[in-house]
Design an enzyme around this catalytic site. Sequence first.
Site, PDB file in Angstrom:
ATOM      1  N   CYS A 166      -8.523  10.759  -5.761  1.00  0.00           N
ATOM      2  CA  CYS A 166      -8.343   9.321  -6.000  1.00  0.00           C
ATOM      3  C   CYS A 166      -7.155   9.011  -6.898  1.00  0.00           C
ATOM      4  CB  CYS A 166      -9.622   8.741  -6.588  1.00  0.00           C
ATOM      5  SG  CYS A 166     -11.046   9.051  -5.517  1.00  0.00           S
ATOM      6  N   HIS A 306      -9.616   2.543 -13.997  1.00  0.00           N
ATOM      7  CA  HIS A 306     -10.146   3.246 -12.829  1.00  0.00           C
ATOM      8  C   HIS A 306     -11.448   2.565 -12.400  1.00  0.00           C
ATOM      9  CE1 HIS A 306     -10.551   6.442  -9.978  1.00  0.00           C
ATOM     10  NE2 HIS A 306     -11.682   6.881 -10.506  1.00  0.00           N
ATOM     11  N   GLU A 317     -14.346   6.221 -19.543  1.00  0.00           N
ATOM     12  CA  GLU A 317     -13.054   5.542 -19.591  1.00  0.00           C
ATOM     13  C   GLU A 317     -12.993   4.571 -20.767  1.00  0.00           C
ATOM     14  OE1 GLU A 317      -9.783   3.472 -16.593  1.00  0.00           O
ATOM     15  OE2 GLU A 317     -11.880   3.613 -15.959  1.00  0.00           O
ATOM     16  N   LYS A 338     -11.306  -2.813  -8.424  1.00  0.00           N
ATOM     17  CA  LYS A 338     -12.231  -2.168  -7.491  1.00  0.00           C
ATOM     18  C   LYS A 338     -13.510  -2.976  -7.332  1.00  0.00           C
ATOM     19  CE  LYS A 338     -10.848   2.705  -8.037  1.00  0.00           C
ATOM     20  NZ  LYS A 338      -9.889   2.640  -9.164  1.00  0.00           N
ATOM     21  N   HIS A 343     -13.361   1.030  -3.615  1.00  0.00           N
ATOM     22  CA  HIS A 343     -12.568   2.194  -4.025  1.00  0.00           C
ATOM     23  C   HIS A 343     -11.786   2.718  -2.822  1.00  0.00           C
ATOM     24  CE1 HIS A 343     -11.029   5.581  -5.949  1.00  0.00           C
ATOM     25  NE2 HIS A 343     -12.122   6.139  -6.433  1.00  0.00           N
ATOM     26  N   PHE A 406     -11.481  13.367  -8.194  1.00  0.00           N
ATOM     27  CA  PHE A 406     -12.283  14.583  -8.152  1.00  0.00           C
ATOM     28  C   PHE A 406     -11.372  15.788  -8.387  1.00  0.00           C
ATOM     29  CE2 PHE A 406     -15.878  12.952  -5.120  1.00  0.00           C
ATOM     30  CZ  PHE A 406     -16.363  12.164  -6.138  1.00  0.00           C
TER      31      PHE A 406
END
Length: 420
Positions: A166, A306, A317, A338, A343, A406
């Site tokens: 991502c 994010h 975060e 998002k 996403h 990831f």
Amino acid sequence: MELKRVVVTGLGALTPVGNSVTETWENLVNGVSGAGPITHFDVSNFKTKFACEVKNFNPNEHLDRKEARKMDLYTQYAIVAAKQAIEDSAMDLETINKEKVGVICGVGIGGLNSLEGELMSYAVNKDLGPKFSPFLIPKMIADIASGHISIMYGFHGPNFTTVSACASSSNAIADAFNYIRLGKANVIVTAGAEAAICPVGVGGFNAMHALSTRNDDPTRASRPFSASRDGFVMAEGAGCLILEELEHAKARGAKIYAELVGAGLSADAHHLTASHPEGLGAKLVMKNALEDAGMQPEDIDYINVHGTSTPVGDVSEVKAIKEVFGEHAYKLNISSTKSMTGHLLGAAGVVEALACVLAVQNDIVPPTINHEEGDNDENIDYNLNFTFNKAQKREIRAALSNTFGFGGHNACVILKKYAE
């Protein structure tokens, strides 16, 4: 060696909230969700039955029908966003030095639709022998979108694809930034694309318990920083930035949206799919981006986080932001687009950087939607300004965009108002 300055001179977007930059930005500012029931395949037996799909897309309106059949959906999306951005940049394709124009794409998964379709066909017909499409490999490989774009326009500069889950298209921005400021290219078409809303994509993320299962209320499912968040909402689409060396842009009279001033990279080195609980990698990537830009935390006004709406990721975060920005964290606007787009996986970085460009240009912070009164997580400091539910006007001198993938891949870019 004096590094060259890099500016944004063109924008393109094909997202779940709009098939153009104008439509996408208008819906982001107005807090419109792109989520709805999945239409790409039968979801009767799937835990998650909704996603943020691109709407009303017909590739034959943008591409030659015969050529479109040779492309996976993610490549079609990438080309459409790139075409928009190239047109918006007003580059003279007859006179520009194409040896100094490159294409760098960020793609997290690639042609999963095409691979899945061919494997399903083989499983049903395997007794007839291995009969695969000759276009299977060039449709599925993650690098092919950048290849198609360069061939379409005859661009001979740096050409490749970054793959870091991502964080992929933020990595693409960072690479394009460095190639231009080192003098290796004058212009780089910098795109991100993804189209993995298919049985394997949805089923795979469901198996990891990564996706929201709020099937009764899809438009309110992506709710970053709310206690009731239960996973991310899968999305598809593409975005594109034209990144250009400043003097080259000025010489051709290009309009300049914003200046790209810093990029940071880091690794969590912690877990295959979970962010570090204390946000160690997130802290480092933001610090690296600020250092690269020669900026202090107080120079940032807006962070496009994010913010995927996952229980662990949102908390880590926030911890990272508070440590990096200290007391200034409470003067920032923070938001997760998002909550509206879902996403976009490998395309998230470019689409969210595009939102930052427009936020800087228009002095408007798009909201984080779907937060309800009292829906508060004891692990999140709600004294921070998450720009819940309504866009906010304010001066935005500079915006920072975070993307984490990831594998512990982290990428961060900083955009600011352009000034001589």
